[in-house]
Motif scaffolding. Sequence first.
Motif, PDB file in Angstrom:
ATOM      1  N   PRO A  43       1.662  56.269  31.228  1.00 61.06           N
ATOM      2  CA  PRO A  43       0.326  55.737  31.511  1.00 61.06           C
ATOM      3  C   PRO A  43      -0.091  54.576  30.621  1.00 61.06           C
ATOM      4  O   PRO A  43      -0.716  53.623  31.096  1.00 61.06           O
ATOM      5  CB  PRO A  43      -0.594  56.938  31.289  1.00 61.06           C
ATOM      6  N   GLY A  44       0.252  54.618  29.352  1.00 61.40           N
ATOM      7  CA  GLY A  44      -0.153  53.552  28.435  1.00 61.40           C
ATOM      8  C   GLY A  44       0.485  52.219  28.763  1.00 61.40           C
ATOM      9  O   GLY A  44      -0.151  51.168  28.624  1.00 61.40           O
ATOM     10  N   LEU A  45       1.728  52.231  29.212  1.00 61.70           N
ATOM     11  CA  LEU A  45       2.402  50.995  29.615  1.00 61.70           C
ATOM     12  C   LEU A  45       1.724  50.430  30.858  1.00 61.70           C
ATOM     13  O   LEU A  45       1.368  49.252  30.901  1.00 61.70           O
ATOM     14  CB  LEU A  45       3.884  51.257  29.885  1.00 61.70           C
ATOM     15  N   GLU A  46       1.514  51.267  31.835  1.00 60.87           N
ATOM     16  CA  GLU A  46       0.890  50.817  33.076  1.00 60.87           C
ATOM     17  C   GLU A  46      -0.504  50.228  32.827  1.00 60.87           C
ATOM     18  O   GLU A  46      -0.839  49.160  33.342  1.00 60.87           O
ATOM     19  CB  GLU A  46       0.811  52.002  34.034  1.00 60.87           C
ATOM     20  N   ARG A  47      -1.293  50.901  32.007  1.00 60.57           N
ATOM     21  CA  ARG A  47      -2.652  50.427  31.719  1.00 60.57           C
ATOM     22  C   ARG A  47      -2.627  49.044  31.054  1.00 60.57           C
ATOM     23  O   ARG A  47      -3.425  48.173  31.378  1.00 60.57           O
ATOM     24  CB  ARG A  47      -3.385  51.431  30.826  1.00 60.57           C
ATOM     25  N   GLU A  48      -1.710  48.833  30.124  1.00 61.81           N
ATOM     26  CA  GLU A  48      -1.629  47.541  29.418  1.00 61.81           C
ATOM     27  C   GLU A  48      -1.191  46.396  30.330  1.00 61.81           C
ATOM     28  O   GLU A  48      -1.503  45.244  30.069  1.00 61.81           O
ATOM     29  CB  GLU A  48      -0.671  47.645  28.229  1.00 61.81           C
ATOM     30  N   LEU A  49      -0.467  46.714  31.405  1.00 59.41           N
ATOM     31  CA  LEU A  49       0.022  45.675  32.311  1.00 59.41           C
ATOM     32  C   LEU A  49      -1.017  45.254  33.345  1.00 59.41           C
ATOM     33  O   LEU A  49      -0.906  44.167  33.935  1.00 59.41           O
ATOM     34  CB  LEU A  49       1.281  46.160  33.039  1.00 59.41           C
ATOM     35  N   MET A  50      -2.024  46.085  33.564  1.00 62.45           N
ATOM     36  CA  MET A  50      -3.036  45.796  34.591  1.00 62.45           C
ATOM     37  C   MET A  50      -3.650  44.415  34.377  1.00 62.45           C
ATOM     38  O   MET A  50      -4.039  44.053  33.265  1.00 62.45           O
ATOM     39  CB  MET A  50      -4.151  46.840  34.571  1.00 62.45           C
ATOM     40  N   GLY A  51      -3.712  43.632  35.446  1.00 61.29           N
ATOM     41  CA  GLY A  51      -4.331  42.314  35.409  1.00 61.29           C
ATOM     42  C   GLY A  51      -3.404  41.196  34.961  1.00 61.29           C
ATOM     43  O   GLY A  51      -3.777  40.024  35.039  1.00 61.29           O
ATOM     44  N   MET A  52      -2.194  41.541  34.508  1.00 61.34           N
ATOM     45  CA  MET A  52      -1.260  40.496  34.082  1.00 61.34           C
ATOM     46  C   MET A  52      -0.615  39.837  35.305  1.00 61.34           C
ATOM     47  O   MET A  52      -0.557  40.417  36.385  1.00 61.34           O
ATOM     48  CB  MET A  52      -0.193  41.075  33.146  1.00 61.34           C
ATOM     49  N   GLU A  53      -0.093  38.615  35.099  1.00 65.97           N
ATOM     50  CA  GLU A  53       0.533  37.847  36.167  1.00 65.97           C
ATOM     51  C   GLU A  53       1.944  37.439  35.758  1.00 65.97           C
ATOM     52  O   GLU A  53       2.262  37.408  34.565  1.00 65.97           O
ATOM     53  CB  GLU A  53      -0.287  36.587  36.455  1.00 65.97           C
ATOM     54  N   PRO A  54       2.795  37.096  36.750  1.00 64.75           N
ATOM     55  CA  PRO A  54       4.147  36.640  36.429  1.00 64.75           C
ATOM     56  C   PRO A  54       4.139  35.526  35.388  1.00 64.75           C
ATOM     57  O   PRO A  54       3.297  34.633  35.432  1.00 64.75           O
ATOM     58  CB  PRO A  54       4.688  36.160  37.778  1.00 64.75           C
ATOM     59  N   GLY A  55       5.053  35.642  34.438  1.00 65.96           N
ATOM     60  CA  GLY A  55       5.178  34.666  33.358  1.00 65.96           C
ATOM     61  C   GLY A  55       4.430  35.053  32.099  1.00 65.96           C
ATOM     62  O   GLY A  55       4.725  34.543  31.027  1.00 65.96           O
ATOM     63  N   GLN A  56       3.466  35.960  32.212  1.00 66.07           N
ATOM     64  CA  GLN A  56       2.712  36.375  31.023  1.00 66.07           C
ATOM     65  C   GLN A  56       3.550  37.328  30.170  1.00 66.07           C
ATOM     66  O   GLN A  56       4.331  38.119  30.684  1.00 66.07           O
ATOM     67  CB  GLN A  56       1.408  37.068  31.406  1.00 66.07           C
ATOM     68  N   LYS A  57       3.326  37.225  28.852  1.00 69.01           N
ATOM     69  CA  LYS A  57       3.976  38.105  27.883  1.00 69.01           C
ATOM     70  C   LYS A  57       2.900  38.790  27.062  1.00 69.01           C
ATOM     71  O   LYS A  57       1.817  38.233  26.866  1.00 69.01           O
ATOM     72  CB  LYS A  57       4.899  37.310  26.957  1.00 69.01           C
ATOM     73  N   LYS A  58       3.237  39.967  26.546  1.00 70.73           N
ATOM     74  CA  LYS A  58       2.262  40.730  25.773  1.00 70.73           C
ATOM     75  C   LYS A  58       2.996  41.721  24.878  1.00 70.73           C
ATOM     76  O   LYS A  58       4.013  42.281  25.262  1.00 70.73           O
ATOM     77  CB  LYS A  58       1.346  41.479  26.753  1.00 70.73           C
ATOM     78  N   SER A  59       2.449  41.937  23.687  1.00 73.96           N
ATOM     79  CA  SER A  59       2.934  42.975  22.772  1.00 73.96           C
ATOM     80  C   SER A  59       1.786  43.956  22.542  1.00 73.96           C
ATOM     81  O   SER A  59       0.639  43.536  22.404  1.00 73.96           O
ATOM     82  CB  SER A  59       3.359  42.380  21.431  1.00 73.96           C
ATOM     83  N   PHE A  60       2.112  45.233  22.483  1.00 72.62           N
ATOM     84  CA  PHE A  60       1.091  46.262  22.291  1.00 72.62           C
ATOM     85  C   PHE A  60       1.735  47.564  21.840  1.00 72.62           C
ATOM     86  O   PHE A  60       2.951  47.736  21.925  1.00 72.62           O
ATOM     87  CB  PHE A  60       0.279  46.486  23.574  1.00 72.62           C
ATOM     88  N   VAL A  61       0.892  48.468  21.366  1.00 72.12           N
ATOM     89  CA  VAL A  61       1.344  49.799  20.938  1.00 72.12           C
ATOM     90  C   VAL A  61       0.710  50.834  21.853  1.00 72.12           C
ATOM     91  O   VAL A  61      -0.486  50.759  22.148  1.00 72.12           O
ATOM     92  CB  VAL A  61       0.953  50.076  19.471  1.00 72.12           C
ATOM     93  N   VAL A  62       1.520  51.776  22.314  1.00 75.41           N
ATOM     94  CA  VAL A  62       1.037  52.877  23.138  1.00 75.41           C
ATOM     95  C   VAL A  62       0.994  54.130  22.268  1.00 75.41           C
ATOM     96  O   VAL A  62       1.994  54.512  21.647  1.00 75.41           O
ATOM     97  CB  VAL A  62       1.954  53.105  24.362  1.00 75.41           C
ATOM     98  N   ALA A  63      -0.173  54.760  22.219  1.00 75.68           N
ATOM     99  CA  ALA A  63      -0.357  55.990  21.442  1.00 75.68           C
ATOM    100  C   ALA A  63       0.415  57.142  22.088  1.00 75.68           C
ATOM    101  O   ALA A  63       0.640  57.139  23.304  1.00 75.68           O
ATOM    102  CB  ALA A  63      -1.846  56.337  21.367  1.00 75.68           C
ATOM    103  N   PRO A  64       0.825  58.136  21.285  1.00 75.91           N
ATOM    104  CA  PRO A  64       1.572  59.274  21.828  1.00 75.91           C
ATOM    105  C   PRO A  64       0.892  59.933  23.029  1.00 75.91           C
ATOM    106  O   PRO A  64       1.558  60.324  23.986  1.00 75.91           O
ATOM    107  CB  PRO A  64       1.661  60.243  20.654  1.00 75.91           C
ATOM    108  N   GLU A  65      -0.439  60.029  22.993  1.00 77.06           N
ATOM    109  CA  GLU A  65      -1.173  60.676  24.085  1.00 77.06           C
ATOM    110  C   GLU A  65      -0.999  59.942  25.410  1.00 77.06           C
ATOM    111  O   GLU A  65      -1.143  60.542  26.476  1.00 77.06           O
ATOM    112  CB  GLU A  65      -2.676  60.761  23.758  1.00 77.06           C
TER     113      GLU A  65
END
Length: 148
Positions: A43-65
């Motif tokens: 779920p954390g990966l999916e939530r962070e990707l919402m609204g992104m478009e092809p070519g965009q890059k992003k770094s983030f941390v997903v909590a254990p929950e």
Amino acid sequence: MKVKKNTVVRIHYRMAIEGGEEIDSSYGSVPLEFICGRGEVIPGLERELMGMEPGQKKSFVVAPEDAYGRHDAALVKELPRAGFPVDLKLIPGQRFSYRSEQGAELMYQVVQIGDDTILADFNHPLAGKPLRYEVEIIDVEEDNFDKI
């Protein structure tokens, strides 16, 4: 097109344990493909990707929950040593799988070996660990599977 529910998403990613070791990567291979909103990725990966478009890059941390859950001490259990073949050399860190009475495949990791018992951890290996992701959106398209 932006990532939203029911879109086919293709990403390249690197996943590491917070503060270090890379665990998985799609770079040098085919992109990960999934349909957003269907529980195919954590779920954390999916939530962070919402609204992104092809070519965009992003770094983030997903909590254990939002990944593989918290480590549950109740899932660390003693197993009888007699349940393993006598000639099997057991070492901490070994992983084993078995089928439950309901037919599900379950996995556990050997934590400690005693004379008469084995301490086994039935948690997912990444339970309790924050996960660092680096992602790149490769492609987003409508899910046309339901329209066939």
